[in-house]
Enzyme design. Structure first.
Site, PDB file in Angstrom:
ATOM      1  N   ASP A 133       7.915  -1.729  10.969  1.00 54.22           N
ATOM      2  CA  ASP A 133       7.063  -0.631  10.501  1.00 54.22           C
ATOM      3  C   ASP A 133       6.269   0.005  11.635  1.00 54.22           C
ATOM      4  OD1 ASP A 133       5.369  -2.708  11.006  1.00 54.22           O
ATOM      5  OD2 ASP A 133       4.405  -2.739   9.039  1.00 54.22           O
TER       6      ASP A 133
ATOM      7  N   GLU B 183      -6.977 -14.244  15.264  1.00 52.23           N
ATOM      8  CA  GLU B 183      -6.876 -13.300  14.147  1.00 52.23           C
ATOM      9  C   GLU B 183      -8.264 -12.945  13.624  1.00 52.23           C
ATOM     10  OE1 GLU B 183      -3.940 -11.845  13.115  1.00 52.23           O
ATOM     11  OE2 GLU B 183      -3.322 -12.820  14.976  1.00 52.23           O
TER      12      GLU B 183
ATOM     13  N   ARG C 115      40.314  48.189 -13.079  1.00 52.48           N
ATOM     14  CA  ARG C 115      39.155  48.242 -13.973  1.00 52.48           C
ATOM     15  C   ARG C 115      39.453  49.284 -15.045  1.00 52.48           C
ATOM     16  NH1 ARG C 115      36.443  51.343  -9.209  1.00 52.48           N
ATOM     17  NH2 ARG C 115      36.894  53.492  -9.825  1.00 52.48           N
TER      18      ARG C 115
ATOM     19  N   TYR D 113      29.471  36.295  -2.843  1.00 53.11           N
ATOM     20  CA  TYR D 113      29.920  34.906  -2.696  1.00 53.11           C
ATOM     21  C   TYR D 113      31.306  34.865  -2.076  1.00 53.11           C
ATOM     22  CZ  TYR D 113      31.548  30.212  -3.858  1.00 53.11           C
ATOM     23  OH  TYR D 113      32.059  28.941  -3.777  1.00 53.11           O
TER      24      TYR D 113
ATOM     25  N   SER E  93       8.077  -4.912  15.245  1.00 49.65           N
ATOM     26  CA  SER E  93       7.882  -4.806  13.807  1.00 49.65           C
ATOM     27  C   SER E  93       8.641  -3.613  13.267  1.00 49.65           C
ATOM     28  CB  SER E  93       6.398  -4.624  13.475  1.00 49.65           C
ATOM     29  OG  SER E  93       5.765  -5.871  13.489  1.00 49.65           O
TER      30      SER E  93
ATOM     31  N   ARG F 260       0.796  -1.226   0.000  1.00 48.30           N
ATOM     32  CA  ARG F 260       0.000   0.000   0.000  1.00 48.30           C
ATOM     33  C   ARG F 260       0.835   1.286   0.000  1.00 48.30           C
ATOM     34  NH1 ARG F 260      -4.046  -0.046   4.620  1.00 48.30           N
ATOM     35  NH2 ARG F 260      -2.992  -1.907   5.395  1.00 48.30           N
TER      36      ARG F 260
HETATM   37  C1  UD1 Z   1      -0.161  -9.286  13.145  1.00 46.01           C
HETATM   38  C2  UD1 Z   1      -0.717 -10.172  14.229  1.00 46.01           C
HETATM   39  C3  UD1 Z   1      -2.005  -9.547  14.783  1.00 46.01           C
HETATM   40  C4  UD1 Z   1      -1.744  -8.145  15.294  1.00 46.01           C
HETATM   41  C5  UD1 Z   1      -1.109  -7.319  14.194  1.00 46.01           C
HETATM   42  C6  UD1 Z   1      -0.676  -5.985  14.736  1.00 46.01           C
HETATM   43  C7  UD1 Z   1      -0.059 -12.407  13.545  1.00 46.01           C
HETATM   44  C8  UD1 Z   1      -0.505 -13.675  12.960  1.00 46.01           C
HETATM   45  N1  UD1 Z   1      -0.990 -11.465  13.696  1.00 46.01           N
HETATM   46  O1  UD1 Z   1      -1.108  -9.195  12.120  1.00 46.01           O
HETATM   47  O2  UD1 Z   1      -2.498 -10.340  15.834  1.00 46.01           O
HETATM   48  O3  UD1 Z   1      -2.931  -7.550  15.737  1.00 46.01           O
HETATM   49  O4  UD1 Z   1       0.079  -7.974  13.682  1.00 46.01           O
HETATM   50  O5  UD1 Z   1      -0.264  -5.168  13.689  1.00 46.01           O
HETATM   51  O6  UD1 Z   1       1.082 -12.267  13.929  1.00 46.01           O
HETATM   52  N2  UD1 Z   1       6.016 -10.102   8.411  1.00 46.01           N
HETATM   53  C9  UD1 Z   1       7.144 -10.791   8.042  1.00 46.01           C
HETATM   54  N3  UD1 Z   1       7.018 -11.998   7.443  1.00 46.01           N
HETATM   55  C10 UD1 Z   1       5.804 -12.555   7.207  1.00 46.01           C
HETATM   56  C11 UD1 Z   1       4.645 -11.848   7.589  1.00 46.01           C
HETATM   57  C12 UD1 Z   1       4.779 -10.627   8.202  1.00 46.01           C
HETATM   58  O7  UD1 Z   1       8.269 -10.310   8.249  1.00 46.01           O
HETATM   59  O8  UD1 Z   1       5.784 -13.649   6.658  1.00 46.01           O
HETATM   60  C13 UD1 Z   1       6.176  -8.810   9.080  1.00 46.01           C
HETATM   61  C14 UD1 Z   1       5.545  -7.660   8.327  1.00 46.01           C
HETATM   62  O9  UD1 Z   1       6.485  -7.071   7.429  1.00 46.01           O
HETATM   63  C15 UD1 Z   1       5.194  -6.715   9.448  1.00 46.01           C
HETATM   64  C16 UD1 Z   1       4.903  -7.639  10.633  1.00 46.01           C
HETATM   65  O10 UD1 Z   1       5.512  -8.868  10.310  1.00 46.01           O
HETATM   66  O11 UD1 Z   1       6.295  -5.889   9.804  1.00 46.01           O
HETATM   67  C17 UD1 Z   1       3.411  -7.829  10.884  1.00 46.01           C
HETATM   68  O12 UD1 Z   1       2.823  -8.344   9.700  1.00 46.01           O
HETATM   69  P1  UD1 Z   1       1.374  -7.897   9.251  1.00 46.01           P
HETATM   70  O13 UD1 Z   1       0.992  -8.675   8.041  1.00 46.01           O
HETATM   71  O14 UD1 Z   1       1.306  -6.428   9.222  1.00 46.01           O
HETATM   72  O15 UD1 Z   1       0.517  -8.340  10.508  1.00 46.01           O
HETATM   73  P2  UD1 Z   1      -0.694  -9.328  10.563  1.00 46.01           P
HETATM   74  O16 UD1 Z   1      -0.218 -10.707  10.287  1.00 46.01           O
HETATM   75  O17 UD1 Z   1      -1.778  -8.784   9.748  1.00 46.01           O
END
Ligand code: UD1
Ligand code: CA
Length: 470
Positions: free
Chosen positions: A113, A163, A453, A379, A111, A17
Site C-alpha cells: 500500500d 512502536e 427513396r 456512424y 508494503s 478504513r
Molecule cells: C509498521 C511498522 C512501523 C512503521 C510503519 C510504517 C512494524 C511492527 N511497525 O507499522 O514501525 O513506522 O509500518 O507504515 O512493522 N501487514 C501484513 N500482515 C500483518 C500485519 C501487517 O501483511 O500481519 C502488512 C499491512 O497490510 C501493510 C504493512 O504490513 O501493508 C504494514 O502494516 P501496518 O499495520 O500498516 O503497519 P504498522 O504495523 O502499523
C-alpha cells in the site's frame, strides 16, 4: 558489490478504513493497482523475485496482480505468493515468506500500500545494505504519531525501532520514523525472524524487532534518511488515495514537461497508463489518457478529451470533448487528421492522413483512407472508406442484421449525401454519388448517381385539417 535482490511485498492487511469490498492493495492509482506499482518498481531494480504476502482477500489480490515486464536485457522477475493467515504482525508476515527467500540474497521489504517509492531511493538503500548490513529507510516527520520511532545512541548509531504503542514519552518526541522499508541480508534476516516474540503492547510479531537483534549481534544498522514523505506514504483511506493520485499525476506531468510537452495546467492532467509524446505536443486542460497512448510531433489535444489505447500521428488535432478508446484493437489517427469536437473513435478505427471526423461522428472497426471526411452526426461501423470520400451528415452504416456484422465498402471519391442508410454488406463503386435520404441495399456501380427513396409528390392547394369548434 553484487548480490541478488528478493523483494517481499506485505499485502495481507485488511484496509478497514477504505470501507471497500475491494482489497486495499487492488485500489488503483494512475490506472494501476497499488501493489502493482510496488511490483513494477521491484522489476526496475532487476530483483530476482517478488514474494507477495496475501491474507485478506488473498484470491482476489493474487488474481488482480501480474508479473512485471522485464527491463530490456534484464532477466525476468519471478512473482510468487505466500499466504499469511491469520495476520499476527509484520514479523509474522515476513516469517511466512522466509521459505521462499534464498539465503544468498538480500531481502527488500516493501508494503503493497506504499506505491510511490522511487527505484533510485531503493537502490540507495540496497547500496547501503551492501549484502552485509541492515539498512532502514527513515524519514523526519513533524507529526510522527503512529509510526515506529528510530532510537539512536549518543553517537547517532541506530539502536532500535520502538512502536508508538510501546514508546516512552521521550521516545514519542523522536521525529525520525521508520518508513516500513528495509533491506537486509536474507541469511541474517532468517536467524532474526526465528527469535521474534509478541511480548509487546499490541501482542504482534514486530518485524522492527530485528533492529535490536542486529545491534546485539554486532551487525551494522544504517539509516537512509530521506525528506520526501510522498515516497513512503501509505494508503489507508480514500482521502489518502486521492492525495497520492494527485502527487503521482504531478510527477507524470513534470516528467512530460521536462521532455518539452506543453500542458495548459499540470494539475489538470490524468495519465492512467503510459503517455508517450513527441516534440511540440500541446495538451489542454482536463484530458485523461488511459492504457498506452502515443502522441506524435505537433499533436494538439483540446480540453476535456478522454483518449485510451491510441496512436495519434504527427500534426493531428483532437478537438475538445472527444472520446477515443482503442481497447484491444487500438485506434490510429493519421498525420494531420482533425477529430472532434464531440467525436467518438472506438476500437479498430483507423484514420489515414488528413481525415476529418467532426462533431457527433462515431467510427468503429473502420478504415478511412487519406482525405476522407465525415463531418457531422454520422456512424461508420465495419466500413472500408476510400480516399477523399465525403460522407454526409446523418448517414449511417447498418452493419448489424441482428445476428451478424457485415462490411460496407465505400470506394475512393464517393460522395454519400445526408441521411443515408447503407445496409451492409454493400459496396459503393468509385466516384459514385448517393442521393440524400437513400437507403442503399444493393451495391452501386462506379461513377453512378444512386437514389433510393420515395419519389416526391406535391398535392396543390392542400388544406390542412382545422381544429373543431366546441
Ligand atoms: C509498521 C511498522 C512501523 C512503521 C510503519 C510504517 C512494524 C511492527 N511497525 O507499522 O514501525 O513506522 O509500518 O507504515 O512493522 N501487514 C501484513 N500482515 C500483518 C500485519 C501487517 O501483511 O500481519 C502488512 C499491512 O497490510 C501493510 C504493512 O504490513 O501493508 C504494514 O502494516 P501496518 O499495520 O500498516 O503497519 P504498522 O504495523 O502499523
Ligand atoms: Ca499494525
Amino acid at each position: 558489490m553484487s548480490f541478488q535482490v528478493d523483494v517481499v511485498v506485505m499485502a495481507a492487511g485488511k484496509g478497514t478504513r477504505m470501507k471497500s469490498l475491494r482489497p486495499k492493495v487492488l485500489h488503483r492509482l494512475g490506472g494501476r493497482a497499488l501493489a502493482q506499482h510496488v511490483i513494477d518498481c521491484a522489476a526496475r531494480l532487476s530483483a530476482r523475485s517478488v514474494v507477495v504476502i496475501t491474507g485478506h482477500g488473498a484470491e482476489q489480490v493474487e488474481a488482480g496482480l501480474s508479473a512485471p515486464a522485464a527491463a530490456p536485457g534484464a532477466a525476468a522477475t519471478a512473482l510468487k505468493y505466500v499466504r499469511q493467515e491469520p495476520q499476527l504482525g509484520t514479523g509474522h508476515a515476513v516469517q511466512q515468506a522466509a521459505p521462499a527467500l534464498p539465503d544468498d540474497g538480500v531481502t527488500l521489504v516493501l508494503s503493497g500500500d506504499v506505491p510511490l517509492t522511487q527505484s533510485d531511493t531503493l537502490q540507495a538503500l540496497l547500496d547501503l545494505c551492501a549484502g552485509e548490513r541492515l539498512a532502514l529507510l527513515t524519514l523526519d516527520m513533524p507529526n510522527p504519531t503512529g509510526y515506529g520511532r528510530i532510537v539512536r545512541a549518543e553517537g547517532g548509531a541506530v539502536q532500535a525501532i520502538v512502536e508508538q504503542k510501546d514508546a516512552s514519552e521521550a521516545q514519542r518526541a523522536i521525529t525520525e520514523i521508520y518508513s516500513g522499508i528495509m533491506a537486509v541480508p536474507t541469511r541474517l534476516l532468517k536467524g532474526w525472524l526465528a527469535r521474534l516474540d509478541n511480548q509487546n503492547a499490541q501482542g504482534e510479531y514486530y518485524l522492527t524487532d530485528v533492529v535490536k537483534f542486529a545491534v546485539g549481534d554486532g551487525v551494522s544498522v544504517q539509516a537512509h534518511r530521506i525528506d520526501d514523505a510522498v515516497q513512503v506514504a501509505g494508503v489507508n483511506s480514500p482521502l489518502q488515495l486521492a492525495e497520492l493520485e494527485r502527487a503521482y499525476q504531478l510527477r507524470v506531468a513534470e516528467t512530460l514537461m521536462v521532455q518539452g510537452t506543453r500542458l495548459a495546467d499540470p494539475a489538470r492532467l490524468d495519465v492512467r497508463g503510459t503517455l508517450v509524446c513527441g516534440q511540440d505536443v500541446e495538451i489542454d486542460v482536463n484530458c485523461v489518457f488511459e492504457g498506452r497512448v502515443v502522441l506524435g510531433d505537433g499533436v494538439r489535444v483540446g480540453a476535456n478529451c478522454v483518449i485510451a489505447n491510441a496512436v495519434i500521428e504527427a500534426g493531428a488535432v483532437i478537438h475538445p470533448f472527444t472520446h477515443i478508446d482503442g481497447e484491444k484493437l487500438g485506434v490510429s489517427v493519421g498525420p494531420g487528421a482533425l477529430v472532434g469536437p464531440f467525436a467518438r473513435l472506438r476500437p479498430g478505427a483507423k484514420l489515414g492522413a488528413e481525415v476529418h471526423i467532426g462533431n457527433f461522428v462515431e467510427v468503429k472497426n473502420s478504415t478511412l483512407a487519406a482525405g476522407a471526411k465525415a463531418n457531422h452526426l454520422a456512424y461508420l461501423g465495419d466500413a472500408d472508406v476510400g480516399e477523399r470520400v465525403n460522407y454526409g451528415a446523418g448517414s449511417i452504416t447498418a452493419n448489424y442484421d441482428g445476428a451478424n456484422k457485415h462490411r460496407t465498402v465505400i470506394e475512393a471519391d464517393v460522395h454519400v449525401g445526408s441521411n443515408c442508410v447503407l445496409v451492409a454488406p454493400v459496396t459503393l463503386g468509385a466516384g459514385g454519388t448517393v442521393g440524400g435520404g437513400s437507403t442503399i441495399t444493393k451495391s452501386t456501380p462506379p461513377g453512378a448517381l444512386s437514389v433510393a427513396r420515395g419519389k416526391q409528390v406535391n398535392l396543390e392547394n392542400w388544406q390542412r385539417p382545422q381544429k373543431k369548434k366546441s
